[in-house]
Enzyme design. Structure first.
Site, PDB file in Angstrom:
ATOM      1  N   LYS A 106       0.850  -1.197   0.000  1.00 58.97           N
ATOM      2  CA  LYS A 106       0.000   0.000   0.000  1.00 58.97           C
ATOM      3  C   LYS A 106       0.883   1.244   0.000  1.00 58.97           C
ATOM      4  CE  LYS A 106      -1.751   2.800   3.012  1.00 58.97           C
ATOM      5  NZ  LYS A 106      -1.865   4.017   2.208  1.00 58.97           N
ATOM      6  N   GLU A 127      10.696   1.393   9.731  1.00 57.97           N
ATOM      7  CA  GLU A 127      11.609   2.466   9.320  1.00 57.97           C
ATOM      8  C   GLU A 127      10.889   3.768   9.602  1.00 57.97           C
ATOM      9  OE1 GLU A 127      14.594   2.142   8.439  1.00 57.97           O
ATOM     10  OE2 GLU A 127      14.854   0.216   7.438  1.00 57.97           O
ATOM     11  N   CYS A 175      13.705  10.927   5.857  1.00 60.17           N
ATOM     12  CA  CYS A 175      13.814  10.444   7.240  1.00 60.17           C
ATOM     13  C   CYS A 175      15.231  10.641   7.764  1.00 60.17           C
ATOM     14  CB  CYS A 175      13.412   8.989   7.314  1.00 60.17           C
ATOM     15  SG  CYS A 175      14.276   7.988   6.106  1.00 60.17           S
ATOM     16  N   GLU A 186      10.789  15.978  14.934  1.00 65.39           N
ATOM     17  CA  GLU A 186      10.983  15.885  13.482  1.00 65.39           C
ATOM     18  C   GLU A 186      10.007  16.852  12.797  1.00 65.39           C
ATOM     19  OE1 GLU A 186       9.596  12.361  11.328  1.00 65.39           O
ATOM     20  OE2 GLU A 186      11.549  12.300  10.347  1.00 65.39           O
TER      21      GLU A 186
HETATM   22  P1  NAD Z   1       2.528   8.094   7.888  1.00 64.40           P
HETATM   23  O1  NAD Z   1       2.904   7.221   9.010  1.00 64.40           O
HETATM   24  O2  NAD Z   1       1.410   9.032   8.067  1.00 64.40           O
HETATM   25  O3  NAD Z   1       2.128   7.207   6.606  1.00 64.40           O
HETATM   26  C1  NAD Z   1       2.964   6.193   6.122  1.00 64.40           C
HETATM   27  C2  NAD Z   1       2.107   5.127   5.472  1.00 64.40           C
HETATM   28  O4  NAD Z   1       1.301   4.507   6.481  1.00 64.40           O
HETATM   29  C3  NAD Z   1       1.121   5.661   4.425  1.00 64.40           C
HETATM   30  O5  NAD Z   1       0.999   4.732   3.378  1.00 64.40           O
HETATM   31  C4  NAD Z   1      -0.178   5.734   5.208  1.00 64.40           C
HETATM   32  O6  NAD Z   1      -1.332   5.664   4.408  1.00 64.40           O
HETATM   33  C5  NAD Z   1      -0.059   4.502   6.077  1.00 64.40           C
HETATM   34  N1  NAD Z   1      -0.899   4.516   7.276  1.00 64.40           N
HETATM   35  C6  NAD Z   1      -1.443   5.588   7.914  1.00 64.40           C
HETATM   36  N2  NAD Z   1      -2.155   5.186   8.985  1.00 64.40           N
HETATM   37  C7  NAD Z   1      -2.065   3.832   9.026  1.00 64.40           C
HETATM   38  C8  NAD Z   1      -2.561   2.834   9.915  1.00 64.40           C
HETATM   39  N3  NAD Z   1      -3.309   3.158  10.968  1.00 64.40           N
HETATM   40  N4  NAD Z   1      -2.240   1.547   9.674  1.00 64.40           N
HETATM   41  C9  NAD Z   1      -1.455   1.197   8.629  1.00 64.40           C
HETATM   42  N5  NAD Z   1      -0.955   2.101   7.741  1.00 64.40           N
HETATM   43  C10 NAD Z   1      -1.258   3.402   7.948  1.00 64.40           C
HETATM   44  O7  NAD Z   1       3.855   8.816   7.464  1.00 64.40           O
HETATM   45  P2  NAD Z   1       4.012   9.903   6.333  1.00 64.40           P
HETATM   46  O8  NAD Z   1       3.532  11.206   6.848  1.00 64.40           O
HETATM   47  O9  NAD Z   1       3.416   9.378   5.076  1.00 64.40           O
HETATM   48  O10 NAD Z   1       5.612   9.908   6.124  1.00 64.40           O
HETATM   49  C11 NAD Z   1       6.447  10.697   6.878  1.00 64.40           C
HETATM   50  C12 NAD Z   1       7.168   9.897   7.936  1.00 64.40           C
HETATM   51  O11 NAD Z   1       7.842   8.772   7.372  1.00 64.40           O
HETATM   52  C13 NAD Z   1       8.247  10.690   8.619  1.00 64.40           C
HETATM   53  O12 NAD Z   1       8.171  10.517  10.013  1.00 64.40           O
HETATM   54  C14 NAD Z   1       9.548  10.097   8.094  1.00 64.40           C
HETATM   55  O13 NAD Z   1      10.635  10.258   8.913  1.00 64.40           O
HETATM   56  C15 NAD Z   1       9.169   8.684   7.870  1.00 64.40           C
HETATM   57  N6  NAD Z   1      10.040   8.042   6.877  1.00 64.40           N
HETATM   58  C16 NAD Z   1      10.945   7.109   7.295  1.00 64.40           C
HETATM   59  C17 NAD Z   1      11.821   6.516   6.391  1.00 64.40           C
HETATM   60  C18 NAD Z   1      12.833   5.489   6.834  1.00 64.40           C
HETATM   61  O14 NAD Z   1      13.338   4.753   6.004  1.00 64.40           O
HETATM   62  N7  NAD Z   1      13.184   5.431   8.108  1.00 64.40           N
HETATM   63  C19 NAD Z   1      11.766   6.866   5.047  1.00 64.40           C
HETATM   64  C20 NAD Z   1      10.837   7.832   4.660  1.00 64.40           C
HETATM   65  C21 NAD Z   1       9.975   8.410   5.584  1.00 64.40           C
END
Ligand code: NAD
Length: 473
Positions: free
Chosen positions: A173, A248, A282, A377
């Site tokens: 997803k 991650e 990230c 962050e």
């Molecule tokens: P997010 O957690 O809001 O969303 C990430 C994914 O999770 C999306 O596909 C979203 O639809 C899904 N999601 C949302 N709620 C969910 C639930 N209850 N159950 C399952 N899936 C769900 O994060 P974001 O705002 O899209 O991304 C930003 C964050 O991602 C930042 O904190 C960043 O640091 C992190 N990030 C980490 C890495 C890494 O490799 N460590 C890489 C990129 C981004």
């Protein structure tokens, strides 16, 4: 009327069972792009069922043939690089050169793991007479992959390539707003010969589709990339189900600059560290720790370089409206906390960018370590700088964080660089550069930045589990 983006299930485009769609928006100009399937539980079930049906055959596919298919996927990504970059630019607004680099990196993941299909071998542990004991690594079966919106194709490739190489099947997803390249990847993979059902993509909201993937009884492992809060929600379901997770998550990574460093190089890298992908990375270096003797001079140099970044060309927009709003809330918070903006500190003032979600590259100089802008962050092009006195002070400040994803150290003293690398609580440390390394470099976090590792040979251990076979004869 925008075209529509459908799920990819069992080797074919599938409209969502809900018949509902959301509208994609190009964050650089606010214009609608494509209607995106807003799927429900039934679509996840359909995708997991298709994946499960294909799992046995894929697992027992000759591994050399699995490798050849992964190689063809890599070739196909490269052949379609322009198209994939166009889609990524439309979904994220990022500079085209950045998107093209990410497309190339995505191809590199498939190429790397294609060459390793035979790697997850086991050990022979014959210590007693008349016993033959060996271990073997086996795929989990259906892997759920959930990705965010900041580097969509790359994050999909990073998880899918090792999962498929080790004989798993995938239901992925992508983030609600940025699924075009993931769907394109699934289509290219099918055309490259990947059997139907081995790689499925379900589009839609995290709270429905994401939750349904993690909760589905036939999903045996989840690789999640995203925020800490969602990682915790995913972790709660995984704990109930007792399934393994790779998390991650976020970061507030420290970049430490000593007075003996190559300061020109360090200043350029410090800018790249916080401003690449408009800070929506990230592993961004968003806490710049500078030795007190050079702090003001060095930070002024960093501000000069960052001030020359061209908004809209070198620095793309915030990719989603909530992210745009969040960065502005941090600008307000910085004012309330009394931080001094050496650079930026507001949304872009360029009239030609007013339709997009642009913010200025921003530097708050000489902040104190207990301010929220120094600890949380922000996920935008926002840097805080803090002076430190000596090595011990630098390490203590760097480790004074809930996160532990990456850290940088700039010094000409190799002994010091190694001591700091040893003492830093982070999954990766960069010395005299700000680079996460290529696809072969394991990547993951300490503390709230997550657990498990993606990339490198290490990822193959996270996409397989170990079985011991004991034969007494
Ligand atoms: P997010 O957690 O809001 O969303 C990430 C994914 O999770 C999306 O596909 C979203 O639809 C899904 N999601 C949302 N709620 C969910 C639930 N209850 N159950 C399952 N899936 C769900 O994060 P974001 O705002 O899209 O991304 C930003 C964050 O991602 C930042 O904190 C960043 O640091 C992190 N990030 C980490 C890495 C890494 O490799 N460590 C890489 C990129 C981004």
């Amino acid at each position: 009327m925008p075209a529509s983006l459908e799920n990819w299930i069992d080797g074919a485009a599938c409209p969502p069972s809900t018949a509902e769609y959301s509208t994609g928006i190009n964050p650089s100009n606010g214009k609608p792009t494509i209607d995106i399937a807003a799927s429900g539980d039934a679509d996840v079930h359909q995708a997991v069922t298709a994946a499960r049906r294909s799992a046995d055959a894929w697992r027992h596919h000759p591994s050399a043939e699995r490798g050849r298919i992964l190689h063809r996927i890599a070739d196909s990504i490269r052949e379609n690089a322009d198209h994939l970059a166009d889609l990524e630019v439309e979904d994220t607004g990022k500079p085209r050169a950045t998107a093209l680099g990410e497309v190339e990196n995505s191809a590199a993941y498939f190429e790397f793991y294609a060459g390793l299909v035979n790697l997850p071998v086991g050990d022979v542990l014959d210590v007693e007479p008349n016993q033959h004991i060996f271990t073997k690594r086996e795929p989990y079966g259906v892997i759920g992959v959930i990705t965010p919106w900041n580097v969509p194709l790359n994050q999909a490739a990073r998880a899918v390539a090792p999962a498929l190489a080790t004989g798993n099947v995938v239901v992925l997803k992508p983030a609600e707003t940025s699924g075009q390249t993931t769907i394109a990847l699934a289509e290219l993979a099918s055309r490259a010969g990947l059997p139907d059902g081995v790689f499925n993509v379900v589009l839609g909201a995290g709270s429905t589709v994401g939750t349904a993937i993690v909760a589905h009884p036939d999903v045996r492992k989840v690789a999640f990339t995203g925020s800490v809060r969602t990682g915790q929600a995913v972790g709660r379901i995984a704990a109930e189900r007792i399934i393994p997770l790779t998390l991650e998550l976020g970061g507030k990574s420290a970049n430490i600059v000593f007075d003996d460093a190559d300061l020109d190089l360090a200043a350029k890298e410090a800018v790249r560290a916080f401003a690449a992908n408009a800070g929506q990375v990230c592993s961004a270096g968003t806490r710049l720790l500078v030795q007190r003797s050079i702090h003001d001079f060095f930070v002024a140099r960093v501000a000069e370089i960052a001030g020359n970044l061209r908004e809209g060309q070198d620095v793309g927009p915030m990719i989603t409206r909530p992210q745009f709003d969040q960065v502005q809330e941090y600008f307000d918070l910085a004012r309330q906390e009394g931080a001094h903006a050496l650079l930026g500190g507001s949304v872009s003032e360029r009239p030609e960018l007013s339709g997009g979600l642009y913010v200025q590259p921003t530097i708050y100089a000489g902040v104190s370590r207990d301010m929220r802008i120094a600890r949380e962050e922000i996920f935008g092009p926002v840097l805080v700088t803090l002076p430190f006195d000596d090595e011990k002070d630098a390490v203590s400040m760097a480790n004074d964080s809930d996160f532990g994803l990456v850290a940088g150290v700039f010094t000409k003293d190799i002994g010091r660089a190694l001591r700091i690398s040893d003492a830093i609580e982070a999954g990766q440390v960069f010395v005299n550069s700000w680079s996460t390394g290529a696809v072969q470099t394991p990547f993951g976090g300490h503390k709230k930045s997550g657990y498990g590792r993606e990339k490198g040979i290490e990822a193959m251990h996270h996409y397989t589990h170990l079985k011991s076979v004991v034969v007494v004869y």
